[in-house]
Motif scaffolding. Structure first.
Motif, PDB file in Angstrom:
ATOM      1  N   LEU A  79       0.618  -1.063   0.279  1.00 60.24           N
ATOM      2  CA  LEU A  79       0.372   0.378  -0.140  1.00 60.24           C
ATOM      3  C   LEU A  79       1.539   1.524  -0.221  1.00 60.24           C
ATOM      4  N   LEU A  80       0.291   2.243  -0.723  1.00 65.32           N
ATOM      5  CA  LEU A  80       1.398   3.342  -1.259  1.00 65.32           C
ATOM      6  C   LEU A  80       0.421   4.309  -1.001  1.00 65.32           C
ATOM      7  N   VAL A 138      -1.916   4.099  -3.802  1.00 63.01           N
ATOM      8  CA  VAL A 138      -2.188   2.775  -4.757  1.00 63.01           C
ATOM      9  C   VAL A 138      -1.740   1.808  -3.929  1.00 63.01           C
ATOM     10  N   LEU A 139      -2.245   0.096  -4.261  1.00 62.09           N
ATOM     11  CA  LEU A 139      -2.928  -0.838  -3.531  1.00 62.09           C
ATOM     12  C   LEU A 139      -1.897  -1.451  -5.007  1.00 62.09           C
ATOM     13  N   ILE A 140      -0.883  -2.415  -4.293  1.00 63.64           N
ATOM     14  CA  ILE A 140       0.047  -3.602  -5.592  1.00 63.64           C
ATOM     15  C   ILE A 140      -0.441  -4.832  -5.040  1.00 63.64           C
ATOM     16  N   ARG A 141      -1.032  -6.068  -5.877  1.00 63.05           N
ATOM     17  CA  ARG A 141      -0.921  -7.044  -5.557  1.00 63.05           C
ATOM     18  C   ARG A 141       0.802  -7.731  -5.573  1.00 63.05           C
ATOM     19  N   THR A 142       1.499  -8.614  -4.858  1.00 65.10           N
ATOM     20  CA  THR A 142       2.287  -9.368  -5.148  1.00 65.10           C
ATOM     21  C   THR A 142       2.325 -10.227  -4.694  1.00 65.10           C
ATOM     22  N   ALA A 143       2.940 -11.504  -5.188  1.00 64.55           N
ATOM     23  CA  ALA A 143       2.772 -12.921  -4.514  1.00 64.55           C
ATOM     24  C   ALA A 143       3.946 -13.466  -3.138  1.00 64.55           C
ATOM     25  N   SER A 144       4.699 -12.593  -3.348  1.00 71.50           N
ATOM     26  CA  SER A 144       5.775 -12.838  -1.672  1.00 71.50           C
ATOM     27  C   SER A 144       6.424 -12.007  -1.511  1.00 71.50           C
ATOM     28  N   LEU A 145       6.473 -11.753  -0.236  1.00 77.60           N
ATOM     29  CA  LEU A 145       7.405 -10.935   0.549  1.00 77.60           C
ATOM     30  C   LEU A 145       8.924  -9.926  -0.220  1.00 77.60           C
ATOM     31  N   GLY A 146       9.433 -11.383  -0.568  1.00 80.33           N
ATOM     32  CA  GLY A 146      10.745 -10.590  -1.755  1.00 80.33           C
ATOM     33  C   GLY A 146      10.063 -10.249  -2.855  1.00 80.33           C
ATOM     34  N   SER A 147       9.326  -9.902  -3.309  1.00 78.73           N
ATOM     35  CA  SER A 147       8.694  -9.427  -4.825  1.00 78.73           C
ATOM     36  C   SER A 147       7.925  -8.192  -4.402  1.00 78.73           C
ATOM     37  N   SER A 148       7.939  -8.361  -3.268  1.00 72.79           N
ATOM     38  CA  SER A 148       7.510  -6.848  -2.520  1.00 72.79           C
ATOM     39  C   SER A 148       8.167  -6.359  -2.611  1.00 72.79           C
ATOM     40  N   LEU A 149       9.307  -6.596  -2.125  1.00 73.75           N
ATOM     41  CA  LEU A 149      11.332  -5.375  -1.480  1.00 73.75           C
ATOM     42  C   LEU A 149      11.165  -4.991  -2.707  1.00 73.75           C
ATOM     43  N   SER A 150      11.412  -6.258  -3.343  1.00 78.31           N
ATOM     44  CA  SER A 150      12.514  -6.208  -4.771  1.00 78.31           C
ATOM     45  C   SER A 150      11.238  -4.592  -5.956  1.00 78.31           C
ATOM     46  N   LEU A 151      10.465  -4.943  -5.880  1.00 83.65           N
ATOM     47  CA  LEU A 151       8.948  -3.873  -6.060  1.00 83.65           C
ATOM     48  C   LEU A 151       9.733  -2.620  -5.510  1.00 83.65           C
ATOM     49  N   ILE A 152       9.581  -2.341  -4.671  1.00 83.27           N
ATOM     50  CA  ILE A 152       9.638  -1.269  -3.799  1.00 83.27           C
ATOM     51  C   ILE A 152      10.690  -0.548  -4.046  1.00 83.27           C
ATOM     52  N   SER A 153      11.862  -1.455  -4.398  1.00 83.29           N
ATOM     53  CA  SER A 153      13.511  -0.887  -4.823  1.00 83.29           C
ATOM     54  C   SER A 153      13.828  -0.273  -5.888  1.00 83.29           C
ATOM     55  N   GLU A 154      12.334  -0.660  -7.005  1.00 75.90           N
ATOM     56  CA  GLU A 154      12.564  -0.843  -8.363  1.00 75.90           C
ATOM     57  C   GLU A 154      11.956   0.562  -8.597  1.00 75.90           C
ATOM     58  N   ILE A 155      10.918   0.668  -7.816  1.00 76.88           N
ATOM     59  CA  ILE A 155      10.528   2.299  -8.039  1.00 76.88           C
ATOM     60  C   ILE A 155      10.748   3.270  -6.892  1.00 76.88           C
ATOM     61  N   ARG A 156      11.683   3.262  -6.428  1.00 73.03           N
ATOM     62  CA  ARG A 156      12.098   3.731  -4.922  1.00 73.03           C
ATOM     63  C   ARG A 156      12.028   5.620  -5.466  1.00 73.03           C
ATOM     64  N   TRP A 157      12.479   5.618  -6.709  1.00 70.60           N
ATOM     65  CA  TRP A 157      12.567   7.254  -6.954  1.00 70.60           C
ATOM     66  C   TRP A 157      11.016   8.227  -6.875  1.00 70.60           C
ATOM     67  N   TYR A 158       9.914   7.171  -7.422  1.00 75.04           N
ATOM     68  CA  TYR A 158       8.568   7.573  -7.324  1.00 75.04           C
ATOM     69  C   TYR A 158       8.018   7.588  -5.221  1.00 75.04           C
ATOM     70  N   VAL A 183       5.037   3.670   2.540  1.00 73.12           N
ATOM     71  CA  VAL A 183       4.757   2.448   2.389  1.00 73.12           C
ATOM     72  C   VAL A 183       4.514   1.058   3.573  1.00 73.12           C
ATOM     73  N   LEU A 184       3.439   0.952   3.387  1.00 72.87           N
ATOM     74  CA  LEU A 184       2.928  -0.404   3.917  1.00 72.87           C
ATOM     75  C   LEU A 184       3.202  -1.847   3.296  1.00 72.87           C
ATOM     76  N   PHE A 185       2.784  -2.442   4.654  1.00 74.15           N
ATOM     77  CA  PHE A 185       2.713  -3.809   3.556  1.00 74.15           C
ATOM     78  C   PHE A 185       1.518  -4.968   4.998  1.00 74.15           C
ATOM     79  N   LEU A 186       0.408  -5.180   3.733  1.00 73.65           N
ATOM     80  CA  LEU A 186      -0.401  -5.868   4.266  1.00 73.65           C
ATOM     81  C   LEU A 186       0.449  -7.541   3.689  1.00 73.65           C
ATOM     82  N   MET A 187       0.533  -7.587   5.129  1.00 71.78           N
ATOM     83  CA  MET A 187       0.742  -9.463   5.839  1.00 71.78           C
ATOM     84  C   MET A 187      -0.689 -10.243   4.898  1.00 71.78           C
ATOM     85  N   PRO A 188       0.156 -11.410   5.344  1.00 68.10           N
ATOM     86  CA  PRO A 188      -1.156 -12.729   4.630  1.00 68.10           C
ATOM     87  C   PRO A 188      -2.389 -12.397   6.280  1.00 68.10           C
TER      88      PRO A 188
END
Length: 150
Positions: free
Chosen positions: A4-5, A39-59, A67-72
């Motif tokens: 959740l951004l 914006v809410l973005i669905r990802t498959a795992s914690l690792g993929s969520s952190l990777s995505l955040i790293s990729e869009i860190r400039w934004y 930046v919040l994470f909704l755990m299972p």
């Protein structure tokens, strides 16, 4: 796992991300969902969520308030806490000691309140009256204190 951004004040984060060719390319497989406050973005795992955040860190630095994470388990967690979980420095379990309430009104984060030990969300109902949404966020101890100043 959802990311959740929460957008910064005066920003339409969804439109900003969609208009940018770079972020559109990064997010093309995620199908982000527009919310009134971000914006809410669905990802498959914690690792993929952190990777995505790293990729869009400039934004994130430029247009995002939180930046919040909704755990299972249905719990929102801060970025710092999730990074510690990922590194296996912390294991999440209820009841979590360091929690904050994020109050959202008119499409923006207007207040963050640390939840005192022994208290519950319902104990703050009067303070949070009139909010469009209230999120309970698990965080690290230093974050709980820092966020009290929002």
């Amino acid at each position: 796992m959802d990311v959740l951004l929460i957008q910064a004040e005066g920003v339409d984060l969804y439109t900003t991300l969609v208009k940018s060719e770079t972020s559109r390319g990064i997010l093309r497989f995620y199908h982000p969902t527009r919310l009134d406050y971000g914006v809410l973005i669905r990802t498959a795992s914690l690792g993929s969520s952190l990777s995505l955040i790293s990729e869009i860190r400039w934004y994130i630095r430029r247009y995002v308030e939180e930046v919040l994470f909704l755990m299972p388990e249905g719990t929102y967690c801060s970025l710092d806490l999730v990074q510690q979980v990922y590194k296996r420095n912390i294991r999440l379990r209820a009841p979590w000691q360091h929690r904050s309430l994020y109050a959202i009104r008119d499409g923006r984060l207007v207040q963050s309140l640390p939840i005192a030990p022994g208290k519950e969300r319902s104990d703050y109902a009067e303070l949070l009256e009139g909010m469009d949404d209230v999120l309970e966020v698990w965080c690290t101890d230093p974050e709980a204190e820092d966020r009290a100043t929002l």
